[in-house]
Design an enzyme around this catalytic site. Structure first.
Site, PDB file in Angstrom:
ATOM      1  N   ALA A  18       1.503   4.450   3.302  1.00  6.71           N
ATOM      2  CA  ALA A  18       0.876   3.760   4.419  1.00  6.71           C
ATOM      3  C   ALA A  18       1.869   3.336   5.484  1.00  6.71           C
ATOM      4  CB  ALA A  18       0.119   2.544   3.889  1.00  6.71           C
ATOM      5  N   GLY A  19       3.118   3.770   5.358  1.00  9.28           N
ATOM      6  CA  GLY A  19       4.099   3.402   6.381  1.00  9.28           C
ATOM      7  C   GLY A  19       4.708   2.036   6.181  1.00  9.28           C
TER       8      GLY A  19
ATOM      9  N   PRO B 157       0.831  -1.208   0.000  1.00 14.28           N
ATOM     10  CA  PRO B 157       0.000   0.000   0.000  1.00 14.28           C
ATOM     11  C   PRO B 157       0.870   1.265   0.000  1.00 14.28           C
ATOM     12  CG  PRO B 157      -0.675  -1.518   1.751  1.00 14.28           C
ATOM     13  CD  PRO B 157       0.594  -2.060   1.168  1.00 14.28           C
TER      14      PRO B 157
ATOM     15  N   ASP C 292      14.127   2.853   5.872  1.00 13.75           N
ATOM     16  CA  ASP C 292      13.315   2.126   4.888  1.00 13.75           C
ATOM     17  C   ASP C 292      14.194   1.446   3.840  1.00 13.75           C
ATOM     18  OD1 ASP C 292      11.219   3.265   6.224  1.00 13.75           O
ATOM     19  OD2 ASP C 292      10.148   3.922   4.437  1.00 13.75           O
TER      20      ASP C 292
ATOM     21  N   GLY D 259       6.831   1.318   3.571  1.00 15.31           N
ATOM     22  CA  GLY D 259       8.072   1.398   2.799  1.00 15.31           C
ATOM     23  C   GLY D 259       7.886   1.201   1.309  1.00 15.31           C
ATOM     24  N   SER D 260       6.706   1.527   0.795  1.00 13.24           N
ATOM     25  CA  SER D 260       6.461   1.255  -0.626  1.00 13.24           C
ATOM     26  C   SER D 260       7.416   2.027  -1.530  1.00 13.24           C
ATOM     27  CB  SER D 260       4.994   1.547  -0.967  1.00 13.24           C
ATOM     28  OG  SER D 260       4.854   2.692  -1.733  1.00 13.24           O
TER      29      SER D 260
HETATM   30  O1  PMV Z   1       6.224   6.125   6.839  1.00 10.91           O
HETATM   31  P1  PMV Z   1       7.426   5.291   6.560  1.00 10.91           P
HETATM   32  O2  PMV Z   1       7.193   3.848   6.514  1.00 10.91           O
HETATM   33  O3  PMV Z   1       8.208   5.783   5.391  1.00 10.91           O
HETATM   34  O4  PMV Z   1       8.370   5.422   7.824  1.00 10.91           O
HETATM   35  C1  PMV Z   1       9.018   6.585   8.108  1.00 10.91           C
HETATM   36  C2  PMV Z   1       9.803   6.452   9.360  1.00 10.91           C
HETATM   37  C3  PMV Z   1      10.172   7.786   9.957  1.00 10.91           C
HETATM   38  O5  PMV Z   1      10.950   7.500  11.109  1.00 10.91           O
HETATM   39  C4  PMV Z   1       8.934   8.562  10.383  1.00 10.91           C
HETATM   40  C5  PMV Z   1      10.977   8.639   9.004  1.00 10.91           C
HETATM   41  C6  PMV Z   1      12.367   8.119   8.741  1.00 10.91           C
HETATM   42  O6  PMV Z   1      12.951   8.570   7.740  1.00 10.91           O
HETATM   43  O7  PMV Z   1      12.900   7.325   9.493  1.00 10.91           O
END
Ligand code: PMV
Length: 313
Positions: A104-105, A101, A152, A107-108
């Protein structure tokens, strides 16, 4: 030239998001249940140098030359060509698909970059080593969210659980007892760049308060690593709940994320927290084989748009 394909997994941040941007450690793991894939084919009908980029899910089908410098897919292609010192590649078609997704957090963005860099460099006869793939994907990550920590691209490239500290070499960790995780999607798209920018604004306005919160997150991350390495899952669950509270104080949770975390705990999860940039996107819950289905059902009933079950270790 035969077609070449490459893929990269999604990732879940278990502990330490946001504070990791400020030098604290974080724990993350690959999620192989979702993947990004890139396929490169020779295009014998086109003149040399022409690269057609086809990404149906984002309705992109365009000549590389027409894509702006800040387009992440184009940036991954251009970074690979520069790295290999190739000015005029043979005409080719690059097709990108993903089951991860977006926004969505999970790592897409990093997974797509890694798949593209791998497939393209292999197609051009110079497959890049993981270290270099990760660095190039990091450069592209900067377009997605300005000041990425690098977590990521590291997890997605190496496909291993990592204890990550910004700028430090890869450090993996042992998982003593398998972690059964549920990843619940709020369905609220939330670009990481915005949440990261807001935390930065908060830190600039109130540095002492934010730095104290970051330090508390760092302590939790180290305790969580110890709990994972000793198989103390009850402790790990309560550390997840504590990390969620600190993320609330950093201002990156949302009513939807809080509702899913609460629903997971009430249905028997050992712990739950938002995962990634926050404000929307995903949360993660620690369950076991007996509670997994019940917690997944509770997440869906509480509004999760999808739930991914994954196992670590
Ligand atoms: O939203 P994502 O899965 O890209 O995670 C970002 C993680 C953060 O700590 C908020 C940002 C980062 O660069 O580490």
């Amino acid at each position: 030239m035969p077609a070449v394909s490459a893929s990269a997994p999604g990732k879940v941040i278990l502990f330490g998001e946001h504070a990791v941007v400020y030098g604290q450690p974080a724990l993350a793991a690959p999620v192989f249940d979702v993947q990004a894939k890139a396929i490169v084919n020779a295009d014998i009908s086109a003149p040399p140098g022409r690269i057609l980029v086809d990404a149906p899910q984002i309705e992109l089908n365009a000549d590389l030359i027409s894509l702006p410098a800040d387009d992440p897919l184009a940036a991954a292609v251009r970074a690979t060509l520069v790295e290999l010192g190739i000015q005029q590649p043979p005409a080719l078609k690059l097709r990108v698909t993903s089951t991860i997704p977006v926004a969505a957090g999970l790592g897409s963005g990093a997974a797509v970059s890694v798949a593209v860099i791998r497939a393209l460099s292999a197609f051009l006869g110079h497959p890049l080593a993981d270290e270099r793939v990760s660095q190039l994907a990091f450069e592209v990550e900067k377009l997605h969210h300005g000041t990425p920590s690098g977590i990521d691209n590291t997890v997605v490239t190496f496909g291993k659980p990592v204890f990550f500290v910004k700028g430090q070499p890869l450090e993996t960790f042992q998982v003593a007892a398998p972690l059964h995780l549920l990843i619940g999607d709020t369905g609220v798209a939330s670009p990481t760049r915005i949440a990261v920018g807001d935390v930065r604004a908060g830190w600039q306005a109130e540095p002492a308060r934010y730095e104290a919160l970051f330090a508390k997150v760092g302590d939790l991350v180290r305790a969580a690593r110890a709990a994972i390495e000793s198989g103390d899952l009850a402790k790990l669950g309560s550390l997840m709940d504590e990390n969620h509270e600190l993320l609330q104080q950093l201002g990156v949770s949302s009513p939807e994320l809080d509702a899913l975390a609460t629903a997971a705990r009430q249905a028997g999860a050992k712990g739950a927290k938002l995962s990634g940039g926050g404000r929307g996107g995903n949360m993660v819950a620690l369950v076991d084989e007996t509670t997994s289905q019940r917690v997944a059902d509770a997440l869906l009933a509480a509004g999760a748009k999808s739930v991914i079950a994954t196992k670590l270790g």
